[in-house]
Design an enzyme around this catalytic site. Sequence first.
Site, PDB file in Angstrom:
ATOM      1  N   LYS A  53       7.559  32.191  19.819  1.00  0.00           N
ATOM      2  CA  LYS A  53       7.914  32.533  18.440  1.00  0.00           C
ATOM      3  C   LYS A  53       6.797  33.385  17.809  1.00  0.00           C
ATOM      4  CE  LYS A  53      10.722  28.333  18.011  1.00  0.00           C
ATOM      5  NZ  LYS A  53      10.931  27.044  17.285  1.00  0.00           N
ATOM      6  N   TYR A 103      20.355  30.557  16.604  1.00  0.00           N
ATOM      7  CA  TYR A 103      20.273  29.199  16.061  1.00  0.00           C
ATOM      8  C   TYR A 103      21.569  28.785  15.358  1.00  0.00           C
ATOM      9  CZ  TYR A 103      15.272  28.492  17.033  1.00  0.00           C
ATOM     10  OH  TYR A 103      14.053  28.287  17.655  1.00  0.00           O
ATOM     11  N   PHE A 106      17.117  23.810   6.298  1.00  0.00           N
ATOM     12  CA  PHE A 106      15.991  24.687   6.628  1.00  0.00           C
ATOM     13  C   PHE A 106      16.419  25.950   7.373  1.00  0.00           C
ATOM     14  CE2 PHE A 106      16.258  21.412   9.964  1.00  0.00           C
ATOM     15  CZ  PHE A 106      16.376  22.203  11.105  1.00  0.00           C
ATOM     16  N   ARG A 132      11.155  21.669  28.569  1.00  0.00           N
ATOM     17  CA  ARG A 132      11.100  20.985  27.269  1.00  0.00           C
ATOM     18  C   ARG A 132       9.920  20.005  27.233  1.00  0.00           C
ATOM     19  NH1 ARG A 132      14.639  22.045  22.833  1.00  0.00           N
ATOM     20  NH2 ARG A 132      14.832  19.797  22.485  1.00  0.00           N
ATOM     21  N   THR A 135       9.802  18.482  19.088  1.00  0.00           N
ATOM     22  CA  THR A 135      10.062  19.469  18.031  1.00  0.00           C
ATOM     23  C   THR A 135       9.023  19.373  16.916  1.00  0.00           C
ATOM     24  OG1 THR A 135      12.422  19.208  18.481  1.00  0.00           O
ATOM     25  CG2 THR A 135      11.812  20.262  16.391  1.00  0.00           C
ATOM     26  N   ARG A 157       3.190  22.316  22.047  1.00  0.00           N
ATOM     27  CA  ARG A 157       3.206  22.007  20.608  1.00  0.00           C
ATOM     28  C   ARG A 157       2.156  20.950  20.268  1.00  0.00           C
ATOM     29  NH1 ARG A 157       9.764  21.767  20.252  1.00  0.00           N
ATOM     30  NH2 ARG A 157      10.194  23.993  19.892  1.00  0.00           N
ATOM     31  N   ASN A 217       6.284  26.106  15.134  1.00  0.00           N
ATOM     32  CA  ASN A 217       5.972  25.294  16.319  1.00  0.00           C
ATOM     33  C   ASN A 217       5.909  26.096  17.626  1.00  0.00           C
ATOM     34  OD1 ASN A 217       8.691  25.666  16.591  1.00  0.00           O
ATOM     35  ND2 ASN A 217       9.237  23.503  16.627  1.00  0.00           N
ATOM     36  N   HIS A 232      10.184  28.187  21.698  1.00  0.00           N
ATOM     37  CA  HIS A 232      11.548  27.648  21.844  1.00  0.00           C
ATOM     38  C   HIS A 232      11.861  27.460  23.320  1.00  0.00           C
ATOM     39  CE1 HIS A 232      15.953  27.445  21.938  1.00  0.00           C
ATOM     40  NE2 HIS A 232      15.877  28.355  22.886  1.00  0.00           N
ATOM     41  N   GLU A 234      22.126  31.251  26.027  1.00  0.00           N
ATOM     42  CA  GLU A 234      21.001  31.961  25.407  1.00  0.00           C
ATOM     43  C   GLU A 234      20.543  33.134  26.282  1.00  0.00           C
ATOM     44  OE1 GLU A 234      19.507  27.964  23.034  1.00  0.00           O
ATOM     45  OE2 GLU A 234      18.234  28.767  24.619  1.00  0.00           O
TER      46      GLU A 234
HETATM   47  P1  ATP Z   1      13.786  25.067  19.525  1.00  0.00           P
HETATM   48  O1  ATP Z   1      15.314  25.148  19.523  1.00  0.00           O
HETATM   49  O2  ATP Z   1      13.147  26.102  18.643  1.00  0.00           O
HETATM   50  O3  ATP Z   1      13.255  25.015  20.910  1.00  0.00           O
HETATM   51  P2  ATP Z   1      13.936  22.236  19.245  1.00  0.00           P
HETATM   52  O4  ATP Z   1      15.059  22.328  20.206  1.00  0.00           O
HETATM   53  O5  ATP Z   1      12.763  21.394  19.605  1.00  0.00           O
HETATM   54  O6  ATP Z   1      13.372  23.676  18.883  1.00  0.00           O
HETATM   55  P3  ATP Z   1      15.847  22.133  17.099  1.00  0.00           P
HETATM   56  O7  ATP Z   1      16.435  20.878  16.555  1.00  0.00           O
HETATM   57  O8  ATP Z   1      16.689  22.990  17.979  1.00  0.00           O
HETATM   58  O9  ATP Z   1      14.473  21.728  17.823  1.00  0.00           O
HETATM   59  O10 ATP Z   1      15.326  22.974  15.860  1.00  0.00           O
HETATM   60  C1  ATP Z   1      15.076  24.357  15.981  1.00  0.00           C
HETATM   61  C2  ATP Z   1      13.847  24.723  15.203  1.00  0.00           C
HETATM   62  O11 ATP Z   1      14.080  24.510  13.827  1.00  0.00           O
HETATM   63  C3  ATP Z   1      12.608  23.870  15.489  1.00  0.00           C
HETATM   64  O12 ATP Z   1      11.904  24.284  16.620  1.00  0.00           O
HETATM   65  C4  ATP Z   1      11.803  24.070  14.237  1.00  0.00           C
HETATM   66  O13 ATP Z   1      11.026  25.271  14.284  1.00  0.00           O
HETATM   67  C5  ATP Z   1      12.863  24.206  13.167  1.00  0.00           C
HETATM   68  N1  ATP Z   1      13.002  22.954  12.434  1.00  0.00           N
HETATM   69  C6  ATP Z   1      13.523  21.802  12.887  1.00  0.00           C
HETATM   70  N2  ATP Z   1      13.477  20.851  11.935  1.00  0.00           N
HETATM   71  C7  ATP Z   1      12.903  21.441  10.857  1.00  0.00           C
HETATM   72  C8  ATP Z   1      12.573  21.012   9.549  1.00  0.00           C
HETATM   73  N3  ATP Z   1      12.828  19.776   9.136  1.00  0.00           N
HETATM   74  N4  ATP Z   1      11.998  21.890   8.702  1.00  0.00           N
HETATM   75  C9  ATP Z   1      11.734  23.165   9.099  1.00  0.00           C
HETATM   76  N5  ATP Z   1      12.024  23.646  10.329  1.00  0.00           N
HETATM   77  C10 ATP Z   1      12.593  22.800  11.187  1.00  0.00           C
HETATM   78 MG    MG Z   2      16.652  23.635  19.941  1.00  0.00          MG
END
Ligand code: ATP
Ligand code: MG
Length: 137
Positions: free
Chosen positions: A9, A49, A57, A85, A91, A102, A112, A115, A126
């Site tokens: 990111k 996303y 958010f 992962r 996350t 992370r 974070n 992805h 994706e």
């Molecule tokens: P990613 O899809 O980016 O790998 P992830 O699978 O661990 O992350 P997801 O639930 O898919 O988590 O959320 C996607 C992204 O949204 C997270 O990586 C984070 O950057 C953001 N995110 C998640 N929860 C929050 C929150 N409460 N506030 C702000 N951003 C958030």
């Molecule tokens: Mg995700």
Amino acid sequence: MEQTFIMIKPDGVQRGLIGDIICRFEKKGFYLKAMKFMNVEKSFAQKHYADLSALPFFPKLVDYIISGPVVAMVWEGKDVVLTGRRIIGATRPWEAAPGTIRGDYAVEVSRNVIHGSDSVENGQKEIALWFPGGLAE
Ligand code: ATP
Ligand code: MG
């Protein structure tokens, strides 16, 4: 062989973590199948996303992803989706174990660093979205 989509990111790129992240996946034994450095448009980030579009958010998340260049990669190997992962960590960075990306480099859930696809099926979706021309053999 199993494949996953990994994206560094904008904060990860800006902080100079590209080499370290690639190194972790390479040393684990995964194979880098494709990689490109790019800026993404708002509509593209929204598509990536899309599953999260109803969450509060979401607009902030999209603005973050388009705030600077990202590194889009396809990694290949046995169980690479789940293991990827685990290399990335939870996350929420405060729940991510030290030794994970992370866990070592992030403090904010909204910044974070990286992805990773959360299932083999989503990984394939994706990869098709980010590498529409397919992958070189
Ligand atoms: P990613 O899809 O980016 O790998 P992830 O699978 O661990 O992350 P997801 O639930 O898919 O988590 O959320 C996607 C992204 O949204 C997270 O990586 C984070 O950057 C953001 N995110 C998640 N929860 C929050 C929150 N409460 N506030 C702000 N951003 C958030
Ligand atoms: Mg995700």
